[in-house]
Design a protein around this motif. Structure first.
Motif, PDB file in Angstrom:
ATOM      1  N   PRO A 130       0.789  -1.234   0.000  1.00 45.56           N
ATOM      2  CA  PRO A 130       0.000   0.000   0.000  1.00 45.56           C
ATOM      3  C   PRO A 130       0.819   1.281   0.000  1.00 45.56           C
ATOM      4  CG  PRO A 130      -0.164  -1.090   2.115  1.00 45.56           C
ATOM      5  CD  PRO A 130       0.616  -2.001   1.218  1.00 45.56           C
ATOM      6  N   GLU A 131       2.014   1.279   0.540  1.00 44.07           N
ATOM      7  CA  GLU A 131       2.843   2.483   0.603  1.00 44.07           C
ATOM      8  C   GLU A 131       4.262   2.115   0.176  1.00 44.07           C
ATOM      9  OE1 GLU A 131       2.226   5.545   2.858  1.00 44.07           O
ATOM     10  OE2 GLU A 131       0.150   5.091   3.334  1.00 44.07           O
ATOM     11  N   VAL A 132       4.527   2.176  -1.096  1.00 43.83           N
ATOM     12  CA  VAL A 132       5.824   1.762  -1.630  1.00 43.83           C
ATOM     13  C   VAL A 132       6.889   2.796  -1.279  1.00 43.83           C
ATOM     14  CG1 VAL A 132       7.094   1.243  -3.733  1.00 43.83           C
ATOM     15  CG2 VAL A 132       4.741   0.496  -3.498  1.00 43.83           C
ATOM     16  N   SER A 133       8.023   2.284  -0.822  1.00 39.77           N
ATOM     17  CA  SER A 133       9.169   3.152  -0.543  1.00 39.77           C
ATOM     18  C   SER A 133      10.416   2.490  -1.107  1.00 39.77           C
ATOM     19  CB  SER A 133       9.316   3.388   0.963  1.00 39.77           C
ATOM     20  OG  SER A 133       9.753   2.200   1.593  1.00 39.77           O
ATOM     21  N   VAL A 134      11.522   3.149  -0.970  1.00 41.75           N
ATOM     22  CA  VAL A 134      12.776   2.636  -1.507  1.00 41.75           C
ATOM     23  C   VAL A 134      13.133   1.281  -0.891  1.00 41.75           C
ATOM     24  CG1 VAL A 134      14.286   3.843   0.120  1.00 41.75           C
ATOM     25  CG2 VAL A 134      15.111   3.291  -2.170  1.00 41.75           C
ATOM     26  N   THR A 135      12.669   0.994   0.327  1.00 43.46           N
ATOM     27  CA  THR A 135      12.965  -0.299   0.952  1.00 43.46           C
ATOM     28  C   THR A 135      12.192  -1.446   0.306  1.00 43.46           C
ATOM     29  OG1 THR A 135      11.279   0.022   2.658  1.00 43.46           O
ATOM     30  CG2 THR A 135      13.521   0.761   3.177  1.00 43.46           C
ATOM     31  N   ASP A 136      11.183  -1.159  -0.514  1.00 47.75           N
ATOM     32  CA  ASP A 136      10.402  -2.192  -1.205  1.00 47.75           C
ATOM     33  C   ASP A 136      10.985  -2.576  -2.555  1.00 47.75           C
ATOM     34  OD1 ASP A 136       8.320  -2.386   0.779  1.00 47.75           O
ATOM     35  OD2 ASP A 136       7.632  -0.428   0.076  1.00 47.75           O
ATOM     36  N   VAL A 137      11.940  -1.821  -3.050  1.00 45.22           N
ATOM     37  CA  VAL A 137      12.558  -2.110  -4.338  1.00 45.22           C
ATOM     38  C   VAL A 137      13.263  -3.454  -4.258  1.00 45.22           C
ATOM     39  CG1 VAL A 137      14.357  -1.377  -5.943  1.00 45.22           C
ATOM     40  CG2 VAL A 137      12.798   0.310  -4.958  1.00 45.22           C
ATOM     41  N   GLY A 138      13.061  -4.304  -5.280  1.00 40.33           N
ATOM     42  CA  GLY A 138      13.730  -5.599  -5.295  1.00 40.33           C
ATOM     43  C   GLY A 138      13.028  -6.583  -6.192  1.00 40.33           C
ATOM     44  N   SER A 139      13.454  -7.831  -6.097  1.00 42.96           N
ATOM     45  CA  SER A 139      12.919  -8.923  -6.899  1.00 42.96           C
ATOM     46  C   SER A 139      11.909  -9.712  -6.060  1.00 42.96           C
ATOM     47  CB  SER A 139      14.072  -9.835  -7.333  1.00 42.96           C
ATOM     48  OG  SER A 139      13.584 -10.933  -8.058  1.00 42.96           O
ATOM     49  N   TYR A 140      10.708  -9.933  -6.597  1.00 44.81           N
ATOM     50  CA  TYR A 140       9.624 -10.608  -5.889  1.00 44.81           C
ATOM     51  C   TYR A 140       9.215 -11.890  -6.599  1.00 44.81           C
ATOM     52  CZ  TYR A 140       8.804  -6.373  -3.153  1.00 44.81           C
ATOM     53  OH  TYR A 140       8.939  -5.317  -2.299  1.00 44.81           O
ATOM     54  N   HIS A 141       8.863 -12.898  -5.793  1.00 44.25           N
ATOM     55  CA  HIS A 141       8.245 -14.108  -6.329  1.00 44.25           C
ATOM     56  C   HIS A 141       7.362 -14.716  -5.250  1.00 44.25           C
ATOM     57  CE1 HIS A 141      11.652 -16.085  -4.260  1.00 44.25           C
ATOM     58  NE2 HIS A 141      10.845 -17.143  -4.184  1.00 44.25           N
ATOM     59  N   VAL A 142       6.523 -15.666  -5.664  1.00 41.91           N
ATOM     60  CA  VAL A 142       5.644 -16.361  -4.727  1.00 41.91           C
ATOM     61  C   VAL A 142       5.827 -17.859  -4.907  1.00 41.91           C
ATOM     62  CG1 VAL A 142       3.634 -16.368  -6.279  1.00 41.91           C
ATOM     63  CG2 VAL A 142       3.274 -16.513  -3.811  1.00 41.91           C
ATOM     64  N   VAL A 143       5.749 -18.597  -3.791  1.00 42.73           N
ATOM     65  CA  VAL A 143       5.743 -20.059  -3.816  1.00 42.73           C
ATOM     66  C   VAL A 143       4.339 -20.495  -3.412  1.00 42.73           C
ATOM     67  CG1 VAL A 143       6.647 -22.172  -2.763  1.00 42.73           C
ATOM     68  CG2 VAL A 143       8.195 -20.290  -3.344  1.00 42.73           C
ATOM     69  N   VAL A 144       3.738 -21.350  -4.236  1.00 42.49           N
ATOM     70  CA  VAL A 144       2.379 -21.851  -3.995  1.00 42.49           C
ATOM     71  C   VAL A 144       2.453 -23.350  -3.747  1.00 42.49           C
ATOM     72  CG1 VAL A 144       0.044 -22.072  -4.932  1.00 42.49           C
ATOM     73  CG2 VAL A 144       1.436 -20.072  -5.516  1.00 42.49           C
ATOM     74  N   ASP A 145       1.799 -23.795  -2.680  1.00 35.43           N
ATOM     75  CA  ASP A 145       1.782 -25.211  -2.302  1.00 35.43           C
ATOM     76  C   ASP A 145       0.330 -25.660  -2.206  1.00 35.43           C
ATOM     77  OD1 ASP A 145       2.002 -27.728  -1.150  1.00 35.43           O
ATOM     78  OD2 ASP A 145       3.316 -27.067   0.470  1.00 35.43           O
ATOM     79  N   ASP A 146      -0.045 -26.641  -3.028  1.00 39.15           N
ATOM     80  CA  ASP A 146      -1.419 -27.149  -2.977  1.00 39.15           C
ATOM     81  C   ASP A 146      -1.520 -28.470  -2.215  1.00 39.15           C
ATOM     82  OD1 ASP A 146      -0.481 -29.118  -4.681  1.00 39.15           O
ATOM     83  OD2 ASP A 146      -1.820 -28.618  -6.336  1.00 39.15           O
ATOM     84  N   GLY A 147      -0.456 -28.831  -1.509  1.00 37.38           N
ATOM     85  CA  GLY A 147      -0.451 -30.061  -0.736  1.00 37.38           C
ATOM     86  C   GLY A 147       0.165 -31.232  -1.466  1.00 37.38           C
ATOM     87  N   SER A 148       0.177 -31.178  -2.798  1.00 41.56           N
ATOM     88  CA  SER A 148       0.795 -32.259  -3.553  1.00 41.56           C
ATOM     89  C   SER A 148       1.952 -31.772  -4.420  1.00 41.56           C
ATOM     90  CB  SER A 148      -0.240 -32.963  -4.437  1.00 41.56           C
ATOM     91  OG  SER A 148      -0.736 -32.066  -5.405  1.00 41.56           O
TER      92      SER A 148
END
Length: 72
Positions: A23-41
């Protein structure tokens, strides 16, 4: 199904929703993002996206991903 978001390969505490909203982007938010999703299997990792700070874009950023790769 669980989600865990990462910035610069470090898990973001409390960020376990399908979408990452900063919601409030600042210089500390700059970087590389990814998500890991686990569906149990199977666990998959999204491709990374890089967040850059653009002062003229306002103060809200949403990072979403549609491409995933299996984690072996």
């Amino acid at each position: 199904m669980t989600h865990q978001w990462y910035r610069n390969e470090v898990a973001l505490e409390g960020q376990s929703q399908r979408y990452l909203v900063l919601p409030e982007v600042s210089v500390t938010d700059v970087g590389s993002y990814h998500v890991v999703v686990d569906d149990g299997s199977q666990m998959v990792r999204s491709l990374s996206a890089v967040l850059h700070l653009n002062p003229s874009s306002g103060n809200r950023a949403v990072v979403t991903f549609n491409n995933f790769v299996p984690i072996h």
